[in-house]
Design an enzyme around this catalytic site. Structure first.
Site, mmCIF file in Angstrom:
data_model
loop_
_atom_site.group_PDB
_atom_site.id
_atom_site.type_symbol
_atom_site.label_atom_id
_atom_site.label_comp_id
_atom_site.label_asym_id
_atom_site.label_seq_id
_atom_site.Cartn_x
_atom_site.Cartn_y
_atom_site.Cartn_z
ATOM 1 C CG ASP A 13 -2.014 1.017 1.161
ATOM 2 O OD1 ASP A 13 -2.341 1.459 0.043
ATOM 3 O OD2 ASP A 13 -2.556 1.365 2.222
ATOM 4 C CG HIS A 30 0.348 2.315 -9.475
ATOM 5 N ND1 HIS A 30 0.006 1.761 -8.262
ATOM 6 C CD2 HIS A 30 -0.687 3.144 -9.808
ATOM 7 C CE1 HIS A 30 -1.174 2.221 -7.878
ATOM 8 N NE2 HIS A 30 -1.611 3.065 -8.798
ATOM 9 C CG LEU A 124 10.312 -17.018 -3.590
ATOM 10 C CD1 LEU A 124 9.890 -17.109 -2.124
ATOM 11 C CD2 LEU A 124 10.803 -15.604 -3.894
#
Length: 236
Positions: A13, A30, A124
């Site tokens: 956020d 962004h 991962l």
């Protein structure tokens, strides 16, 4: 003493507010935020943390202005193409959760292609939550379950059996439950993110806006996590 978390989940956020604080368009925030995704993903791989889930686009994000949503869709597709070399170099497996059927075919194909190209990677697993919301996920899960049960099955259901069925049909069916849930940006809520999977997660809230978030801060959170006592409802 706790072991390293098996599953870290992050609500990323603060991109828009970061941009506004800089006198820039929200879209620039962004873009900057996408760079932090790479840093955090590589850090998790280096720390041998098996699973990282990032809240990239929620079912509620469609309420944002169309110009911003369209930009996010383009940015996501560009990210999936541009970051492929990072996934390949670091043996990172990519997965998407959420209802991606609403995305355009080009974006869907980019998601499927990266999932396919990285399916055998083992260092991962990075999961992007895309058009994801827990309420939507749980509703879709119950719809799937109802399609598999007959009247006899329903009559013999117990809470334990139902929990097992839900776990087996969630978007995250093959993933461990969340150990650490992090939210950047100063808000102290989890915004419909992995509600079922975070029942015993350790929560971390930071005022740091996502584009300013660093692996040093993440490392401090990990050290804090390792000092916490996790009893899972027991006394010790």
């Amino acid at each position: 003493m706790n072991k390293n978390p098996q599953h870290i989940a992050i609500i990323m956020d603060g991109n828009g507010r970061w941009a506004q604080n800089q006198g820039k368009k929200r879209t620039q925030g962004h873009k900057e935020g996408a760079k932090i995704v790479r840093d955090v993903t590589q850090w998790c791989a280096s720390q041998h943390i098996p699973f990282l889930t990032l809240y990239a686009f929620s079912t509620e994000n469609w309420k944002r202005p169309k110009v911003e949503v369209d930009f996010l869709m383009r940015l996501l597709e560009k990210y999936l193409h541009d970051e492929k070399s990072v996934y390949m170099k670091n043996s990172i497996k990519f997965r998407a959760i959420g209802d991606i059927s609403v995305f355009n075919k080009s974006l869907q194909n980019a998601i499927f292609e990266l999932e396919h190209s990285t399916q055998n990677h083992t260092n991962l697993t990075q999961i992007l939550a895309l058009n994801y919301g827990s309420h939507d996920e749980i509703a879709r899960t119950f719809i799937k379950i109802t399609h598999t049960l007959n009247q006899e099955d329903i009559l013999t259901l117990t809470p334990q059996k139902m929990i097992a069925l839900i776990n087996a049909n969630l978007d995250t069916a093959t993933l461990p439950e969340v150990d650490m849930l992090i939210r950047t940006g100063g808000e102290s809520r989890i915004s419909n993110f992995l509600l079922w999977q975070s029942s015993y997660a350790e929560f971390f809230f930071t005022p740091t806006l996502w584009p300013d978030f660093t692996t040093d801060e993440l490392d401090c959170m990990l050290k804090d996590f390792l000092q916490r006592k996790r009893r899972f409802g027991a006394l010790n």
